[in-house]
Enzyme design. Structure first.
Site, short mmCIF file in Angstrom:
data_model
loop_
_atom_site.label_atom_id
_atom_site.label_comp_id
_atom_site.label_asym_id
_atom_site.label_seq_id
_atom_site.Cartn_x
_atom_site.Cartn_y
_atom_site.Cartn_z
N HIS A 418 0.84 -1.20 0.00
CA HIS A 418 0.00 0.00 0.00
C HIS A 418 0.87 1.24 0.00
CE1 HIS A 418 0.69 0.98 4.28
NE2 HIS A 418 0.52 -0.33 4.54
N CYS A 439 3.20 -4.62 6.75
CA CYS A 439 2.95 -4.37 5.33
C CYS A 439 4.17 -3.77 4.65
CB CYS A 439 1.76 -3.41 5.19
SG CYS A 439 0.18 -4.18 5.61
#
Length: 471
Positions: A418, A439
């Site tokens: 992301h 992430c």
């Protein structure tokens, strides 16, 4: 009486005396001897005494020998001397001599006399046994037992063939002894062992119906050639392998051994499955790393493939085949990862995205902080989906958050790519102490490019170098 008659009487008288003399002389000459033209068992015994005739017969008996005609144009001889074979008188010759009409000895010149009798002989059974034991036809080194015809697998042709029986040279001992003693008793000079069927014979010959049927049945199964393809690598399943799977019952019905097919498929899986196995991967800088973890890779559906192969074996197939997979990878190349993937170097904190071998984008990033709760695990994964925009949330006590992002691309549980517009820099050593929750944080433009080119099931390869997966 005139003079002529007188001389005639004198002459006749002299002649009578001569005849009587010759007659009496003949009786005297043949006394105790055989008359002229007398033979016994085909031997001329004229003028011989009983002793002389017996000596002749004895010499003839003791000159006896028996020739054994053996297999392979071989022969051996047993002599009278070797077995103590000799003549035994039972008075027959003496009786023959006494039965001759000596008073009519002169008749023998015109009327031959022949006599015959079963010559009484004896031999030493122990010597015969010793002699027989020394014969080559009883030598264990050369007198081999016969061999049955049998089926053998011929590697050069990948099929079963019948190996012809061998007659051997081993004798039927009981029959041999019976024939040998009969031959000696009959004073026959030849015993043809082959002609008299003295040799042991194979129980199964090459024209045996059951054997030929069994070979035909087995060849139905070994007449198979399935080439399993694993990329450029191939495994050929043919008779040389299948022959070890087969057995058969007393009726010649061919059976596949329990577990043989499933064991073979398991061996293919062990060799070619890459699921849950470490593999070598060539990185963007040309070096190789070992990648493991995740749920990616080739995995044969062993049960389904074993069932399919069982059916195929009945059809004598000649084919190329790709096995049934429970799970497939993208390629057999480059550690089965092909040329379309996102390469995530967690040590260098840099990634590269490739599509069909073409570099789409590369970028620095920040991965999870190197702590047990936040570290980004290595492994090979597939993208679950992509979403834009999205809100990342966590309700974990002490680590809850709610963060809006423009591009969200998860691939390992709650871990994904992301954008992270709140960060001012990426790469380097940031992740050691100020990394993400796990992430891959990306610059906006890199996240956008990846989002525009990535799709569901896209391959994601995450790795640390030199064992740096630690915290």
């Amino acid at each position: 009486m005139d003079k002529k008659k007188k001389w005639l009487k004198i002459t006749l008288g002299i002649m009578a005396l001569v005849i009587v003399g010759v007659y009496i002389g003949g009786i005297a000459a043949f006394h105790g001897k055989f008359l002229k033209n007398t033979d016994i068992n085909g031997m001329d015994v004229s003028d011989m005494t009983v002793e002389e005739a017996e000596k002749l017969i004895r010499e003839q008996v003791e000159d006896y020998q028996i020739t054994l005609k053996e297999r392979g144009n071989n022969s051996e001889t047993i002599t009278a001397e070797e077995i103590g074979y000799h003549y035994v008188s039972n008075g027959e010759i003496e009786n023959f001599q006494k039965s001759q009409p000596y008073a009519l000895w002169f008749v023998s010149y015109f009327r031959p006399a022949s006599y015959a009798f079963e010559t009484a002989v004896q031999y030493d059974e122990t010597l015969l046994k010793e002699k027989a034991d020394s014969l080559k036809c009883f030598d264990k080194a050369t007198a081999k037992a016969p061999e049955d015809a049998k089926m053998v697998f011929q590697e050069s042709e990948n099929k079963y063939v019948i190996k012809k029986e061998k007659q051997g040279a081993k004798l039927k001992q009981k029959k041999f002894w019976k024939l040998l003693t009969e031959t000696i008793s009959e004073r026959d000079g030849l015993l043809d062992l082959e002609k008299e069927s003295c040799y042991q014979t194979p129980k199964v010959t090459s024209d045996d119906k059951d054997l030929n049927q069994l070979v035909e049945n087995l060849n139905h199964y070994v007449d198979i050639e399935i080439t399993y393809c694993f990329g450029n690598q191939k495994e050929v399943l043919d008779g040389s392998v299948v022959k070890d799977w087969l057995t058969y019952d007393k009726k010649g019905k061919v059976l596949v051994k329990d577990g043989a097919i499933s064991d073979y498929i398991a061996s293919l899986a062990d060799k070619y499955d890459t699921y849950d196995k470490p593999r070598k991967f060539k990185t963007s800088d040309g070096t190789y790393v070992t990648v493991e973890g995740g749920s990616y890779g080739w995995k044969i559906d062993q049960t389904a493939e074993a069932e399919e192969l069982t059916k195929l074996m009945e059809e004598e197939p000649h084919m190329e085949r790709t096995p049934i997979f429970a799970q497939e990878a993208d390629s057999w190349e480059n550690g089965d990862m092909g040329d379309t993937y996102v390469e995530v170097d967690l040590t260098k904190q840099h990634l590269w995205m490739y599509k069909e071998g073409k570099l789409i984008v590369e970028s620095d990033f920040v991965s999870g902080t190197m702590t047990p709760a936040r570290v980004t695990p290595p492994g090979i994964f597939r993208l679950y989906y992509k979403k834009s925009p999205a809100v990342l949330r966590s309700t974990k006590p002490g680590d809850s958050y709610e963060t809006p992002v423009s591009f969200w691309m998860p691939f390992n549980g709650g871990i994904g790519f992301h954008d992270a517009t709140w960060r001012g820099s990426f790469g380097g050593q940031i992740f050691w102490n100020s990394g993400s929750h796990g992430c891959i944080n990306l610059p906006y433009s890199a996240a956008q490019t990846i989002y525009q080119n990535i799709e569901k099931d896209y391959l994601v390869i995450c790795f640390y170098r030199n064992g740096e997966y630690k915290y």
